[in-house]
Motif scaffolding. Structure first.
Motif, PDB file in Angstrom:
ATOM      1  N   UNK A   9      13.405  -0.126   6.299  1.00 22.08           N
ATOM      2  CA  UNK A   9      14.335   0.256   7.367  1.00 22.08           C
ATOM      3  C   UNK A   9      14.278  -0.743   8.524  1.00 22.08           C
ATOM      4  N   UNK A  10      13.082  -0.948   9.094  1.00 23.98           N
ATOM      5  CA  UNK A  10      12.969  -1.792  10.295  1.00 23.98           C
ATOM      6  C   UNK A  10      12.428  -3.195  10.019  1.00 23.98           C
ATOM      7  N   UNK A  11      11.988  -3.443   8.792  1.00 20.78           N
ATOM      8  CA  UNK A  11      11.505  -4.763   8.337  1.00 20.78           C
ATOM      9  C   UNK A  11      10.173  -5.208   8.942  1.00 20.78           C
ATOM     10  N   UNK A  12       9.469  -4.331   9.633  1.00 23.81           N
ATOM     11  CA  UNK A  12       8.162  -4.689  10.165  1.00 23.81           C
ATOM     12  C   UNK A  12       7.110  -4.619   9.056  1.00 23.81           C
ATOM     13  N   UNK A  13       6.058  -5.449   9.147  1.00 20.82           N
ATOM     14  CA  UNK A  13       5.027  -5.467   8.107  1.00 20.82           C
ATOM     15  C   UNK A  13       4.069  -4.283   8.231  1.00 20.82           C
ATOM     16  N   UNK A  14       3.807  -3.637   7.104  1.00 24.57           N
ATOM     17  CA  UNK A  14       2.912  -2.485   7.052  1.00 24.57           C
ATOM     18  C   UNK A  14       1.750  -2.821   6.121  1.00 24.57           C
ATOM     19  N   UNK A  15       0.533  -2.594   6.595  1.00 23.82           N
ATOM     20  CA  UNK A  15      -0.634  -2.749   5.733  1.00 23.82           C
ATOM     21  C   UNK A  15      -0.814  -1.435   4.964  1.00 23.82           C
ATOM     22  N   UNK A  16      -0.749  -1.530   3.656  1.00 20.94           N
ATOM     23  CA  UNK A  16      -0.801  -0.367   2.786  1.00 20.94           C
ATOM     24  C   UNK A  16      -2.106  -0.376   2.003  1.00 20.94           C
ATOM     25  N   UNK A  17      -2.815   0.756   2.005  1.00 18.61           N
ATOM     26  CA  UNK A  17      -4.074   0.877   1.274  1.00 18.61           C
ATOM     27  C   UNK A  17      -4.065   2.160   0.448  1.00 18.61           C
ATOM     28  N   UNK A  18      -3.621   2.068  -0.801  1.00 18.22           N
ATOM     29  CA  UNK A  18      -3.701   3.237  -1.687  1.00 18.22           C
ATOM     30  C   UNK A  18      -4.992   3.208  -2.511  1.00 18.22           C
ATOM     31  N   UNK A  19      -5.479   4.382  -2.867  1.00 17.50           N
ATOM     32  CA  UNK A  19      -6.637   4.499  -3.754  1.00 17.50           C
ATOM     33  C   UNK A  19      -6.313   5.521  -4.839  1.00 17.50           C
ATOM     34  N   UNK A  20      -6.580   5.135  -6.073  1.00 21.09           N
ATOM     35  CA  UNK A  20      -6.319   5.993  -7.223  1.00 21.09           C
ATOM     36  C   UNK A  20      -7.619   6.339  -7.927  1.00 21.09           C
TER      37      UNK A  20
ATOM     38  N   UNK B  18      -4.281   7.429   0.834  1.00 26.05           N
ATOM     39  CA  UNK B  18      -3.208   6.494   1.162  1.00 26.05           C
ATOM     40  C   UNK B  18      -3.198   6.287   2.657  1.00 26.05           C
ATOM     41  N   UNK B  19      -3.175   5.024   3.081  1.00 20.26           N
ATOM     42  CA  UNK B  19      -3.090   4.692   4.500  1.00 20.26           C
ATOM     43  C   UNK B  19      -2.010   3.640   4.679  1.00 20.26           C
ATOM     44  N   UNK B  20      -1.159   3.846   5.657  1.00 17.83           N
ATOM     45  CA  UNK B  20      -0.139   2.873   6.029  1.00 17.83           C
ATOM     46  C   UNK B  20      -0.240   2.657   7.528  1.00 17.83           C
ATOM     47  N   UNK B  21      -0.533   1.428   7.925  1.00 16.73           N
ATOM     48  CA  UNK B  21      -0.700   1.179   9.363  1.00 16.73           C
ATOM     49  C   UNK B  21      -0.016  -0.114   9.771  1.00 16.73           C
ATOM     50  N   UNK B  22       0.305  -0.183  11.062  1.00 15.59           N
ATOM     51  CA  UNK B  22       0.914  -1.408  11.571  1.00 15.59           C
ATOM     52  C   UNK B  22      -0.164  -2.493  11.644  1.00 15.59           C
ATOM     53  N   UNK B  23       0.278  -3.731  11.645  1.00 15.28           N
ATOM     54  CA  UNK B  23      -0.704  -4.830  11.700  1.00 15.28           C
ATOM     55  C   UNK B  23      -0.723  -5.499  13.070  1.00 15.28           C
ATOM     56  N   UNK B  24      -0.148  -4.803  14.043  1.00 13.39           N
ATOM     57  CA  UNK B  24      -0.214  -5.208  15.453  1.00 13.39           C
ATOM     58  C   UNK B  24       0.095  -6.676  15.669  1.00 13.39           C
ATOM     59  N   UNK B  25       1.311  -7.048  15.375  1.00 10.66           N
ATOM     60  CA  UNK B  25       1.711  -8.443  15.558  1.00 10.66           C
ATOM     61  C   UNK B  25       1.905  -8.748  17.021  1.00 10.66           C
TER      62      UNK B  25
END
Length: 60
Positions: A34-45, A53-60
């Motif tokens: 939607x907004x094209x900002x980068x998201x750091x994604x950390x899934x665990x299976x 599951x964690x989705x966080x901003x990378x504070x650019x």
């Protein structure tokens, strides 16, 4: 592939990503559709089930 829905940490829109459950733990960056900002994604299976599951901003 596993489709997971979550809220973008920037624009708060609900988005989805396809995640590979064959890799038990991973971290990568993917842009919000939607907004094209980068998201750091950390899934665990575990046993092909999403257990964390964690989705966080990378504070650019």
């Amino acid at each position: 592939m596993y489709e997971h829905f979550f809220q973008c940490p920037y624009c708060w829109e609900e988005i989805s990503m396809l995640i590979d459950p064959s890799i038990s733990s991973q971290t990568y960056v993917e842009d919000c559709e939607v907004c094209c900002n980068p998201i750091e994604v950390t899934p665990q299976f575990q046993d092909n089930e999403l257990v964390a599951f964690e989705a966080r901003d990378i504070e650019q």
